[in-house]
Enzyme design. Structure first.
Site, short mmCIF file in Angstrom:
data_model
loop_
_atom_site.label_atom_id
_atom_site.label_comp_id
_atom_site.label_asym_id
_atom_site.label_seq_id
_atom_site.Cartn_x
_atom_site.Cartn_y
_atom_site.Cartn_z
CB SER A 71 2.80 2.08 6.22
OG SER A 71 1.47 2.01 6.63
N GLY A 72 4.87 -0.41 6.28
CA GLY A 72 5.94 -1.08 5.56
C GLY A 72 7.10 -1.46 6.44
CG ASP A 97 -0.15 -3.93 2.57
OD1 ASP A 97 0.47 -3.49 1.59
OD2 ASP A 97 -0.53 -3.22 3.52
CG HIS A 100 -0.44 0.38 2.50
ND1 HIS A 100 -0.14 -0.53 3.48
CD2 HIS A 100 -0.13 1.58 3.03
CE1 HIS A 100 0.32 0.09 4.55
NE2 HIS A 100 0.34 1.38 4.30
#
Length: 447
Positions: A396-397, A268, A219
């Site tokens: 995120s990530g 994801d 994402h």
């Protein structure tokens, strides 16, 4: 005079046709030369392209079957080398008898570790195997896989433990800290953590797995951010304010999981390949990819790290933070009081159902707001980037790691959640244990 003009026109026209043909030929040659670069992996001399997902899946897709001939993996926390038998349709450990480092180097190369090899040794097999792959030293062929044959006997009673890269080694100061509910990290604590920037702004986190490859969330790289030229990677720097003075690494390739669903955040995960490899040091090191057969505890202690907001709707942190969070069993996370069946097998939950400690997901805007911002970036990518990441919460990530057998393993990448550190709303992460084979296939196909 008219005839001369006519001859000149014919000559010019013929020249244009020939020039066009030459350009077309060059473009066609280039296309043929790189025809598998996007669509998949080439089947040896036949030139057929197959999807990376069909490599080592037990079904012959290449005319000569080479897609099933060089299938290797590492199993369990002891990195036991296993080779897939297309004949028996099962994985088997490799007997240590007559094994050498040169074979280990070949196996590492076939897993996508280009020019990378760390160690190879014999250990007692703990996978319960009754059949082994064994080297036939009298075989004249130098190909490792053509030397291997099935055997129920392994004289040394040990199997090959193979390390392609020294990974999962961190600093000694392991303090419980973080994100929402923690405190800042020390140099070398989380040496695999990277900051992913677009136009001078921290957007997402990522994890180093080789000198060239970074794992992050799909994402983070949704269109238009799937263009590698937008991204710069910073490694070994703890403070965002210091990254403006440091050396960033340009990204050469962005590979998002082909089955990623932007609505549900299923699958994801994404990979970034750097244009130039990282130089490893005490502050820059890779984390280990999880091997099948890891056997994690239901409430395994894990750690999350990142530059995300330290409170909901807050600004991204200048300092790298980290904290311990336990895994949460899928049935509990999918209960109607928590995420009500939204968590798929490609996701894992971690945190505290009481709240108070969590990661904050980047690109946290939802619905039309995010869509409008991405559309604006598509039209004017430089001017309106900050609108896209307005309210981004920056973790995120980034990595969800666990310590097992004195090695740090990457078992998740920060994906989604409802708010930050709310009760009954723990963090949800991409389940990297499900994606290890996919990662190896991409590394191999794009080496």
């Amino acid at each position: 005079m008219k005839e001369a003009k006519k001859a000149l026109c014919i000559t010019i026209s013929l020249g244009a046709v020939l020039a066009g043909a030459a350009v077309t030929a060059v473009l066609l040659w280039k296309f043929m030369e790189n025809k598998c670069s996007v669509s998949g992996i080439e089947c040896g001399s036949s030139g057929t392209c197959i999807s990376p997902s069909h490599w080592c899946d037990g079904v012959l897709h290449c005319p000569s079957g080479e897609d099933e001939n060089r299938c290797v993996r590492l199993y369990g926390p002891n990195f036991i080398l296993q080779v897939y038998s297309a004949q028996r349709k099962s994985w088997h450990p490799v007997c240590q008898d007559d094994w050498s480092d040169s074979y280990g180097r070949a196996a590492c190369q076939d897993m996508g570790y280009r020019n990378s090899f760390y160690s190879s040794q014999g250990i007692v097999d703990d996978s319960g195997a009754s059949s082994f792959m064994k080297l036939n030293t009298s075989a004249g062929n130098t190909d490792l896989y053509k030397k291997l044959y099935h055997s129920d006997i392994c004289a040394s009673k040990t199997v090959v433990s193979l390390r392609c890269i020294e990974c999962g080694v961190a600093g000694k100061t392991m303090r419980q800290s973080r994100i929402v509910g923690g405190s800042s990290a020390s140099p070398g604590d989380w040496p695999w953590q990277v900051s992913l920037h677009v136009q001078g702004t921290h957007v997402c986190g990522g994890s180093i797995i080789t000198p060239e490859w970074i794992v992050t969330a799909a994402h983070c790289v949704e269109e238009p951010l799937n263009n590698p030229r937008y991204w710069t990677v910073f490694a070994g720097v703890l403070r965002q304010s210091f990254m403006f003075y440091g050396h960033g690494y340009r990204v050469g390739k962005v590979i998002s999981h082909p089955s990623y669903d932007s609505k549900t955040k299923n699958n994801d995960i994404a990979l970034m390949k750097l244009q130039t490899p990282l130089t490893f040091s005490d502050k820059v090191k890779p984390v280990c990819l999880p091997n099948p057969g890891m056997m994690l505890e239901p409430n395994q202690s894990c750690w999350i790290s990142g530059w995300g907001a330290t409170h909901e709707k807050g600004k991204t942190s200048d300092e790298l933070n980290a904290v311990m969070v336990p895994l949460i069993e899928p049935w509990r996370c999918n209960s109607k009081y928590v995420y009500n069946s939204l968590v798929t097998p490609a996701m894992i939950c971690a945190g505290y159902l009481r709240g108070g400690t969590d990661s904050c997901q980047a690109l946290a805007m939802r619905g039309a707001e995010a869509g409008d911002a991405r559309a604006a970036l598509r039209e004017r990518p430089r001017g309106l980037f900050r609108q896209l990441v307005a309210g981004a919460e920056g973790d995120s990530g980034g990595p969800l790691v666990t310590l097992k057998s004195r090695i740090w393993w990457l078992i998740g990448d920060t994906s989604w959640g409802s708010g930050c550190a709310k009760a009954n709303r723990p963090g949800v992460y991409g389940n990297v244990t499900v994606f290890t084979d996919w990662i190896y296939r991409q590394m191999r196909a794009n080496s």
